[in-house]
Design a protein around this motif. Sequence first.
Motif, short mmCIF file in Angstrom:
data_model
loop_
_atom_site.label_atom_id
_atom_site.label_comp_id
_atom_site.label_asym_id
_atom_site.label_seq_id
_atom_site.Cartn_x
_atom_site.Cartn_y
_atom_site.Cartn_z
N LYS A 38 0.72 -1.13 0.18
CA LYS A 38 0.34 0.05 0.00
C LYS A 38 0.80 0.71 -0.19
CE LYS A 38 -3.82 -2.20 2.07
NZ LYS A 38 -4.83 -2.26 3.54
N GLU B 118 4.03 4.84 -1.04
CA GLU B 118 3.94 5.34 -2.36
C GLU B 118 5.65 4.75 -2.41
OE1 GLU B 118 3.58 9.20 -1.64
OE2 GLU B 118 4.61 9.00 0.53
N LEU C 260 7.27 9.51 -9.04
CA LEU C 260 6.12 8.71 -8.94
C LEU C 260 6.68 7.21 -9.42
CD1 LEU C 260 3.04 8.06 -8.61
CD2 LEU C 260 2.50 8.58 -10.56
N TYR D 133 0.59 18.27 -3.78
CA TYR D 133 0.56 17.04 -2.78
C TYR D 133 0.32 17.58 -1.24
CZ TYR D 133 -0.83 14.21 -6.59
OH TYR D 133 -1.94 13.71 -7.03
N SER E 186 -1.73 12.11 5.37
CA SER E 186 -1.30 10.84 5.00
C SER E 186 -0.41 10.34 7.01
CB SER E 186 -0.56 10.60 3.95
OG SER E 186 -0.20 9.41 4.24
N SER F 75 -11.63 4.10 3.03
CA SER F 75 -11.64 4.88 2.23
C SER F 75 -13.17 5.78 2.22
CB SER F 75 -11.03 4.60 1.04
OG SER F 75 -11.53 3.23 0.37
N PHE G 205 -14.46 4.87 -1.34
CA PHE G 205 -15.10 3.57 -1.86
C PHE G 205 -15.22 3.05 -0.99
CE2 PHE G 205 -12.91 5.23 -5.57
CZ PHE G 205 -14.31 5.75 -5.99
N ARG H 127 -1.14 6.27 -10.74
CA ARG H 127 -1.57 7.11 -9.76
C ARG H 127 -3.13 5.85 -8.94
NH1 ARG H 127 0.51 11.15 -6.68
NH2 ARG H 127 2.08 12.83 -8.25
N MET I 13 -1.23 1.81 -8.22
CA MET I 13 -1.24 2.57 -6.64
C MET I 13 -2.59 3.07 -5.89
SD MET I 13 2.08 2.91 -7.58
CE MET I 13 2.60 3.09 -5.95
N TYR J 174 -7.68 5.49 -5.35
CA TYR J 174 -8.76 6.52 -5.21
C TYR J 174 -8.70 4.95 -3.56
CZ TYR J 174 -9.12 0.82 -6.81
OH TYR J 174 -9.07 -0.40 -6.66
N LEU J 175 -7.38 4.65 -3.07
CA LEU J 175 -8.01 4.09 -1.86
C LEU J 175 -7.27 4.93 -0.52
CD1 LEU J 175 -8.01 0.74 -2.45
CD2 LEU J 175 -10.04 1.65 -2.14
N PHE J 176 -7.22 5.96 -1.15
CA PHE J 176 -6.50 6.96 -0.06
C PHE J 176 -7.00 7.70 0.96
CE2 PHE J 176 -4.56 11.26 0.98
CZ PHE J 176 -3.29 10.88 1.28
N PRO J 177 -6.68 7.79 1.99
CA PRO J 177 -5.28 7.23 2.84
C PRO J 177 -5.29 5.85 3.44
CG PRO J 177 -6.86 8.76 3.95
CD PRO J 177 -8.00 8.13 2.81
N TYR K 282 -4.39 3.34 1.11
CA TYR K 282 -3.22 3.21 -0.19
C TYR K 282 -2.71 4.58 0.14
CZ TYR K 282 -4.40 -1.15 -1.50
OH TYR K 282 -4.86 -2.36 -1.96
N ASP K 283 -0.90 4.68 -0.13
CA ASP K 283 -0.47 6.34 0.57
C ASP K 283 -0.36 7.07 -0.39
OD1 ASP K 283 0.39 4.72 3.04
OD2 ASP K 283 2.36 4.43 2.80
N THR K 284 -0.16 6.51 -1.81
CA THR K 284 -0.59 7.36 -2.95
C THR K 284 -1.38 8.27 -3.22
OG1 THR K 284 1.36 5.87 -4.16
CG2 THR K 284 0.44 7.90 -5.69
N PRO K 285 -2.16 9.78 -3.08
CA PRO K 285 -2.92 10.29 -3.01
C PRO K 285 -2.70 11.00 -4.65
CG PRO K 285 -0.83 12.06 -2.71
CD PRO K 285 0.05 10.76 -2.59
N VAL K 286 -4.15 11.58 -5.16
CA VAL K 286 -4.30 11.69 -6.40
C VAL K 286 -5.08 12.86 -6.30
CG1 VAL K 286 -6.47 10.00 -6.82
CG2 VAL K 286 -4.85 11.51 -8.99
N LYS K 287 -4.71 14.04 -6.25
CA LYS K 287 -6.55 15.64 -6.77
C LYS K 287 -6.93 15.14 -8.33
CE LYS K 287 -4.42 18.99 -3.76
NZ LYS K 287 -3.29 19.62 -3.40
#
Lengths: 285, 481
Positions: free
Chosen positions: A41, A43, A214, A258, A265, A278, A280, B279, B283, B286-289, B291-296
């Motif tokens: 999970k 980054e 990334l 970010y 985070s 999350s 979702f 992302r 990564m 869509y499950l942030f946080p 999962y650690d990688t964000p997307v804006k």
Amino acid sequence: MNRILVKKELAPKIKLIEFENRDIASKAKPGQFVVIQMGEKGERFPLTISGIDPGKGMVRVIFNEVGKSSKRLGALAEGEEIGNVAGPLGNPAEIEKFGTVLCFGGGVMTGPMAYEAAAFKKAGNRVITVIGARNKELLILKDEMNALSDKLYVSTDDGSEGYKGLDFLRDILEGEKVDRVIGMSVATATLRTLCELTRPYGVKTIVSLTPIMLDGTGMCGVCRVVVGGQTKFACVDGPEFDGHLVDWDLLESRKRVYSHEERVSTLLDEQVGKDCASRFQQTRK
Amino acid sequence: MCIPLPANKKVAMPEKLKLNSIPMNKQPPEVRRRNPYEVAQGYTYEQAVEEAKRCIQCKKPACIQGCPVDIDIPSFVKALAEGDLPQAAKIIYGTNTLPAICGRVCPQETQCQENCTLGKKGDPVFIGRLERFVADWARENPEESGIFKIALPKPTGKKVAIIGSGPAGLTCASDLAKAGHKVVIYEALHLAGGVAVYGIPEFRLPKKIVQAEIDYLVNVLGVELKRNQVVGRSATLDELLADGYHSIFLGIGAGAPMFLNIPGENSNMVYSANEFLVRLNLMKAYLFPAYDTPVKVGKRVAVVGAGNVAMDAARWAVRMGADEVYIVYRRTEAEMPARIEEVENAREEGVIFKVLTLPVRVIPSAHGSVEAIECVQMELGEPDESGRRRPIVKPGSEFCMEIDTLIPALGTQPNPLVPRQTPDLKTTSRGTVVADEKGKTTKEKVWAGGDIVTGAATVISAMGAGRRAATDIDARLKNHS
Ligand SMILES: Cc1cc2nc3c(=O)[nH]c(=O)nc-3n(C[C@H](O)[C@H](O)[C@H](O)COP(=O)(O)OP(=O)(O)OC[C@H]3O[C@@H](n4cnc5c(N)ncnc54)[C@H](O)[C@@H]3O)c2cc1C
Ligand SMILES: Cc1cc2nc3c(=O)[nH]c(=O)nc-3n(C[C@H](O)[C@H](O)[C@H](O)COP(=O)(O)OP(=O)(O)OC[C@H]3O[C@@H](n4cnc5c(N)ncnc54)[C@H](O)[C@@H]3O)c2cc1C
Ligand code: SF4
Ligand code: SF4
Ligand code: FES
């Protein structure tokens, strides 16, 4: 793979880790970096290589514990494994005999600078090193730097040790012929100051840039920087560039995108200590 | 889903043509707009058999010619119509190693289904959906399907390195492993699968399906997978050859993003489609946080381009909560390169199409984030070399679109990393690697296939290239023992 051999705290929140990865250790050169992912999970985040020992298959990184990922890395113990590490990435530094080279390492980046400065020394240069930090507690690798340089200067932002700020560099540049300046720091503003200082002297100044990354392999373009009016991907075209040609305003602005999410985070990681639901998961049927 | 195997009933072929296909269940637009789950839910067993029964078993099946890997379509469809799923699976897997993926993402409407005889009078047989159904069944019922039971031949003692784990690399690896060679895949990322994991979204291709294919390769076929290996940086091709590999297959895709090259494009909130998709897909932003990688994602998003990549980015933007999502395209709908089905899906989900429009400048805010784009209106002129009518700028038609997120999705080009480190590998001016029809490159012992040779294309064409290269590599390795 990627088992931690040695872990040390060099200063408050600054850690050194030596881990085992024969592939990287046999290939890495100064100026290159690795991309680390802590768990599935996590980054992907870059750290510059601070040294290698090909015989032992050892790779050294030195890092600030600033947010979730770096704190998790810092929390691993000797003997534990890091998960995913890709590297070496980026172009190796241009190491040649230039004459006199001034190497500036700010904060944690004193680590990779020590590795690169040693290579300049080995290539026959006279090496002047400058190590900088916010205050004297955060200065690292002084002895190592001292041993490999012809001359060592220390600078702190608050003047608690050595010179205060970087203005004294003018005296060095006035006083002797410097053929090349190399700067490393994750603080973009510091590198920018360095470049503005050297510009009037016409000394080629190479800086290692740390935009957001990334993949680190050239497939996303988030690391784009503008150098000499051209867009470059720092991870494949850099990370070292001619500092007098860098568009610093753009780099500084792009690095901030970010900051809010990074804070979320980190705070959640500290306070909840575990993954939170999350958006979702709430809509899941 | 676990479907009991019915008794092997013989079904009579239909006397009358059934011109209407069986519709496939989909998540309704208002539901799927806000979740990442698969849109098309596939046929049930009954629906699949019904659809399969529509096939009239042509003497000269035109459908096969449309399939780049020549699946024996009438035979598998017949087996399915008769309820003989193991037989259907066996036929498909005989020529296609990744059918659950192809059944979902192949542009069937311009391949197998385009040629289907029934299509001349009504709907073609929906071959892709049937292939998907059989492949899903086989994966979920490994015991009954038996396709995963495979006797590997005696090891030949030859070693092949596969660079890149996209469809081309996976197919080549699978064929070579089945021929008894030792196969090692080198993948740059931390997950294998290529575009199927980092590009194509979860809602079109669930990642667990790709993972299952990779597990099969590793656990059943004994392929070794080395991840986090950026060939060119970590090892060069010559070093791999010196290391004892007898051959190398390059399946490194065309993963480098292209931008519009207009002023202001480096502003914040301008993503390459690749960054946006990496992302979200690789990564799991869509499950942030969690999962650690964000997307804006902002409220008004413009995606530039109209290929599959653009549709995927636009549909992810919808799912991430944007209020208005635009597809900005300089030609008209007729020229859009994306699959028709995906254009339809995007429209149903509320994506707004702004055609004959070309952005010429990004206008950033004081904080350096995109605030608007200046566009010009286009009209279609004479056909260009691609046969499509060339868009030309209407003079004086400048206008502004207020947006806060811009995603250029103009396609991708080969990543120059490996070619740069391999001077004796011939490339074209577009950066693609030169290879003959069997995939042989100008460099000794090195083959290549997929997007790295053709430029951005399709999953199935990459697989076809991987297969042809595997056949040639195998032949050479056997001759030079
Ligand atoms: C090529 C490259 C080499 C690097 N080498 C090193 C290194 O050798 N040692 C080291 O300590 N760090 C290095 N960095 C920075 C390092 O990658 C970030 O500190 C790290 O991603 C932070 O992750 P995090 O989750 O712990 O913190 P986050 O939660 O992501 O961020 C916490 C804080 O760190 C800052 N930050 C995040 N990314 C960067 C960045 N790219 N540059 C500067 N500050 C950042 C944020 O603004 C924020 O204030 C390098 C970055 C790049 C691009
Ligand atoms: C968003 C998107 C949607 C698409 N939708 C469809 C669709 O609906 N239908 C369809 O048929 N096609 C679609 N395509 C196209 C299709 O995915 C590609 O044509 C296909 O994946 C190409 O396969 P490949 O094996 O050549 O390369 P890729 O799938 O690109 O795989 C290449 C792999 O090589 C790795 N690699 C690259 N460089 C190195 C290196 N130096 N060392 C090691 N590994 C390396 C990469 O990380 C990657 O995993 C889509 C593409 C995209 C981007
Ligand atoms: S692989 Fe693609 S083209 Fe071939 S039958 Fe399946 S869906 Fe059609
Ligand atoms: S062309 Fe259509 S009807 Fe004829 S065999 Fe193929 S799928 Fe069946
Ligand atoms: S980090 Fe993605 S292209 Fe550089």
